[in-house]
Motif scaffolding. Structure first.
Motif, PDB file in Angstrom:
ATOM      1  N   VAL A   1      -7.237   0.278  11.259  1.00 11.94           N
ATOM      2  CA  VAL A   1      -8.201  -0.728  10.841  1.00 11.94           C
ATOM      3  C   VAL A   1      -9.448  -0.615  11.699  1.00 11.94           C
ATOM      4  CG1 VAL A   1      -8.654  -3.186  10.641  1.00 11.94           C
ATOM      5  CG2 VAL A   1      -6.403  -2.280  10.041  1.00 11.94           C
TER       6      VAL A   1
ATOM      7  N   ARG B   1      -2.721  -2.861   2.371  1.00 11.31           N
ATOM      8  CA  ARG B   1      -4.063  -2.751   2.941  1.00 11.31           C
ATOM      9  C   ARG B   1      -5.033  -2.145   1.933  1.00 11.31           C
ATOM     10  NH1 ARG B   1      -2.708  -0.974   7.394  1.00 11.31           N
ATOM     11  NH2 ARG B   1      -2.715   1.268   7.094  1.00 11.31           N
ATOM     12  N   GLN B   2      -4.630  -1.055   1.299  1.00 14.43           N
ATOM     13  CA  GLN B   2      -5.530  -0.369   0.376  1.00 14.43           C
ATOM     14  C   GLN B   2      -5.806  -1.231  -0.853  1.00 14.43           C
ATOM     15  OE1 GLN B   2      -4.242   3.600  -0.307  1.00 14.43           O
ATOM     16  NE2 GLN B   2      -6.257   4.323  -0.915  1.00 14.43           N
TER      17      GLN B   2
ATOM     18  N   THR C   1      -5.829  -4.444  -1.025  1.00 13.02           N
ATOM     19  CA  THR C   1      -6.662  -5.587  -0.663  1.00 13.02           C
ATOM     20  C   THR C   1      -8.091  -5.174  -0.356  1.00 13.02           C
ATOM     21  OG1 THR C   1      -4.696  -6.641   0.256  1.00 13.02           O
ATOM     22  CG2 THR C   1      -6.817  -7.595   0.844  1.00 13.02           C
ATOM     23  N   LEU C   2      -8.245  -4.061   0.352  1.00 10.90           N
ATOM     24  CA  LEU C   2      -9.586  -3.642   0.768  1.00 10.90           C
ATOM     25  C   LEU C   2     -10.465  -3.246  -0.404  1.00 10.90           C
ATOM     26  CD1 LEU C   2      -8.889  -1.606   4.034  1.00 10.90           C
ATOM     27  CD2 LEU C   2      -9.869  -3.894   3.818  1.00 10.90           C
TER      28      LEU C   2
ATOM     29  N   LEU D   1       0.134  -0.238  13.556  1.00  6.44           N
ATOM     30  CA  LEU D   1      -0.752   0.332  12.552  1.00  6.44           C
ATOM     31  C   LEU D   1      -0.513   1.832  12.499  1.00  6.44           C
ATOM     32  CD1 LEU D   1      -4.126  -1.439  13.320  1.00  6.44           C
ATOM     33  CD2 LEU D   1      -2.332  -2.119  11.763  1.00  6.44           C
TER      34      LEU D   1
ATOM     35  N   ASP E   1     -13.278  -2.448   7.850  1.00  8.39           N
ATOM     36  CA  ASP E   1     -12.073  -3.013   7.246  1.00  8.39           C
ATOM     37  C   ASP E   1     -11.831  -4.437   7.723  1.00  8.39           C
ATOM     38  OD1 ASP E   1     -11.783  -0.641   5.991  1.00  8.39           O
ATOM     39  OD2 ASP E   1      -9.989   0.008   7.067  1.00  8.39           O
TER      40      ASP E   1
ATOM     41  N   SER F   1       1.550  -5.914  -4.120  1.00  6.78           N
ATOM     42  CA  SER F   1       0.321  -5.132  -4.299  1.00  6.78           C
ATOM     43  C   SER F   1       0.041  -4.875  -5.773  1.00  6.78           C
ATOM     44  CB  SER F   1       0.431  -3.805  -3.552  1.00  6.78           C
ATOM     45  OG  SER F   1       0.595  -4.010  -2.164  1.00  6.78           O
TER      46      SER F   1
ATOM     47  N   MET G   1      -1.240  -6.564   5.506  1.00  3.08           N
ATOM     48  CA  MET G   1      -2.314  -5.576   5.530  1.00  3.08           C
ATOM     49  C   MET G   1      -2.255  -4.720   6.776  1.00  3.08           C
ATOM     50  SD  MET G   1      -5.780  -7.325   4.117  1.00  3.08           S
ATOM     51  CE  MET G   1      -6.626  -5.795   4.460  1.00  3.08           C
ATOM     52  N   ILE G   2      -1.888  -5.345   7.895  1.00  7.06           N
ATOM     53  CA  ILE G   2      -1.848  -4.623   9.158  1.00  7.06           C
ATOM     54  C   ILE G   2      -0.724  -3.597   9.171  1.00  7.06           C
ATOM     55  CG2 ILE G   2      -1.378  -4.891  11.630  1.00  7.06           C
ATOM     56  CD1 ILE G   2      -2.873  -7.549  11.501  1.00  7.06           C
TER      57      ILE G   2
ATOM     58  N   THR H   1     -11.582  -7.490   5.214  1.00  6.98           N
ATOM     59  CA  THR H   1     -10.369  -8.309   5.222  1.00  6.98           C
ATOM     60  C   THR H   1     -10.712  -9.780   5.352  1.00  6.98           C
ATOM     61  OG1 THR H   1      -9.067  -6.529   6.199  1.00  6.98           O
ATOM     62  CG2 THR H   1      -8.214  -8.762   6.443  1.00  6.98           C
TER      63      THR H   1
END
Length: 573
Positions: A136, A182-183, A185-186, A130, A140, A245, A175-176, A144
């Motif tokens: 995370v 990650r951004q 999805t969050l 990460l 988060d 994404s 995401m990890i 997730t």
């Protein structure tokens, strides 16, 4: 990756640094050396099996080299401050457009999220790195989990990849390790989570999420610019993460926010797909099907599940590329019906969506959107026919006999598909005795796919009838198929399947509906609550209402005119 230096070799650090003969600061769970390169940090007291001084060790060295190259864009990842509206360039002439009139993202609970704790697996196993600037934290983790359990099934109700092939773990894995994934999805998880909690002010939610959407597209822009056009084929994993994404954000925008930027975002994703796929063709020029398989191999290698190392699971990027390619093919076909042009990915239809020489198609759309490939292929063919007809009309040389001749095989294929689907018995849940069959969720999704394809196929036939014969809602054939579609949607299928899988056929049938059927259509849309997350269905109703209120002398002549009357791309996906 620079050559190993014997002078900096460590005998007490993580196994990654030992393998690379680098000095390790022995931080846990990720040392600073591995963190700086965004590569997997292997640690533990027991010597890994691959540290054998032979072939397996050489393979691990090559894998680490790939990781160094793959994660190069993210080592340069910084969160910029950008005010106002922003248009992003993909490096190929296509642009990502950020949502307009958005406020800066507020701090969450007054915390600096960069200082939240790092979550890692148990010692003795490898962990996904990460980025320390974007770790995370607790919130988060909750968002997730909420995204995977609730949001993903809502946005893609038919996407249920078998757990024996990894399920949706690829999303969690990306995401990890990927800031852009990650951004993207969050912000989706945050939006739906706030709504699910019954927050009083929906406007506050929208303002905040618009800000997060803007940041997500800023992250995508940075990743694209950092990668550069020449690096895309050299770093296919990173490019696939970006493309996935973009497509996920596109579907989120259409579902819950706005249609304003969907054209720009779809163009960006299609351009990136073309760069990946077309450049891979230079390496393996032996046919599009082989190109796809060769490119998928480059996204590997697949991984084994210990201790039973005969269980092979696709890599996260392989699953991401499959899922994203299916959605792009689907989105592109639907966009073509609006634009009155052949699908931009039309050249890939036969190689990716059609069975060849006894082989199953590479992409199975039914697994992702619930509609079988055969029907979607025919909708693409109708779009091609519509483009040809329009070009002939513009040149004042349209031959009606040739138009009918071109349409006949498409109509025969659709009618044959309808007969086959209607004669096919409904498939219930019939576990084979395998434990995974019993553990799989039984929510009726699989058993409804046949009816979903039937709805799509009847709508495709209506689309063809309008292209060939013009706008004739009073035709007996048109009235019959419209009635069948409305009956299936209102009485035979779960209400949850309408908003996220069949808005296009719903709109096609609704535009041609008789006055007596229109109140039923309105009730179906009004029943979808809260309205803020059913943007596509409500946009379709706007299109229908516009058609219904047109005077007979001003009636539309084709579906493209119905969609274009709203001034922007109406992407009903």
């Amino acid at each position: 990756m620079e050559p190993p230096s014997r002078t900096s070799r460590t005998s007490h650090g993580c196994w990654t640094c030992r393998l690379r003969r680098k000095k390790c600061d022995e931080q846990r769970p990720v040392c600073d050396t591995c963190a700086a390169l965004c590569i997997t940090c292997h640690y533990g007291d027991k010597k890994p099996e691959w540290m054998d001084g032979g072939t397996r060790q050489e393979k691990m060295i090559e894998q680490l080299k790939r990781e160094v190259k793959q994660n190069a864009p993210y080592r340069r990842f910084e969160r910029p401050h950008v005010s106002g509206d922003k248009v992003f360039n993909t490096g190929s002439g296509e642009r990502l457009a950020g949502p307009q009139n958005m406020m800066p993202e507020p701090k969450q609970n007054g915390r600096d999220r960069s200082k939240e704790s790092h979550v890692s697996p148990s010692q003795g196993t490898s962990c996904f790195h990460l980025d320390r600037s974007s770790v995370v934290g607790r919130s988060d983790s909750i968002l997730t989990t909420f995204y995977l359990q609730s949001v993903l099934p809502f946005l893609f109700p038919f996407y249920r990849p078998p757990i024996a092939r990894g399920g949706t773990a690829w999303i969690l894995e990306l995401m990890i390790r990927s800031p852009v994934v990650r951004q993207a999805t969050l912000c989706q998880g945050c939006f739906f989570f706030c709504l699910a909690q019954g927050t009083d002010s929906r406007q506050v939610i929208c303002d905040t999420v618009f800000s997060q959407v803007r940041e997500a597209f800023q992250s995508l822009e940075i990743a694209i610019q950092a990668m550069g056009g020449s690096d895309i084929i050299q770093n296919p994993q990173g490019a696939v993460q970006i493309m996935a994404s973009i497509v996920q954000m596109l579907h989120f925008e259409v579902a819950a926010l706005t249609f304003e930027n969907c054209g720009a975002h779809l163009n960006a994703a299609l351009a990136l797909f073309g760069q990946l796929f077309d450049r891979s063709a230079i390496v393996e020029p032996v046919g599009l099907r082989a190109h796809f398989n060769a490119f998928m191999d480059r996204l590997g290698p697949s991984s084994y599940i210990p201790p039973a190392e005969h269980i092979l699971i696709p890599s996260a990027e392989q699953d991401a590329f499959y899922f994203t390619t299916a959605l792009l093919l689907f989105d592109d076909v639907i966009a073509s019906t609006t634009l009155q042009k052949r699908p931009r990915l039309y050249q890939y239809h036969q190689s990716l969506l059609k069975s060849t020489e006894g082989c199953e198609p590479i992409i199975n759309l039914e697994e992702v959107i619930g509609c079988q490939n055969t029907t979607m292929l025919q909708i693409g063919e109708i779009a091609v026919l519509d483009e040809w007809k329009r070009e002939c009309q513009n040149a004042v040389n349209l031959d009606i006999i040739e138009l009918a001749s071109r349409a006949t095989p498409i109509k025969n294929a659709l009618e044959g598909q309808i007969m086959s689907l209607e004669s096919e018995p409904s498939k219930g849940c019939n576990p084979s005795g395998n434990l995974l069959d019993f553990l799989a969720p039984n929510d009726g999704v699989s058993s409804s796919r046949r009816l979903v394809t039937l709805v799509w196929t009847r709508a495709a036939l209506l689309y063809l009838l309008v292209v060939v014969s013009g706008w004739q809602p009073a035709s007996d054939e048109v009235r019959y198929h419209v009635g069948q579609i409305i009956d299936l949607l209102a009485n035979k299928l779960p209400p949850s399947t309408l908003p996220r899988s069949m808005v296009w056929p719903f709109c096609i049938a609704g535009c041609l509906a008789e006055p007596a059927q229109r109140d039923e259509i309105r009730r179906m849309v009004e029943a979808l609550q809260p309205s803020i997350v059913f943007s596509t269905a409500r946009k379709a109703l706007q299109v229908m209402e516009n058609v219904w209120h047109r005077k007979e002398e001003d009636a539309y002549q084709d579906f493209s005119a119905c969609f274009k009357a709203h001034g922007d791309m109406v992407l009903l996906v």
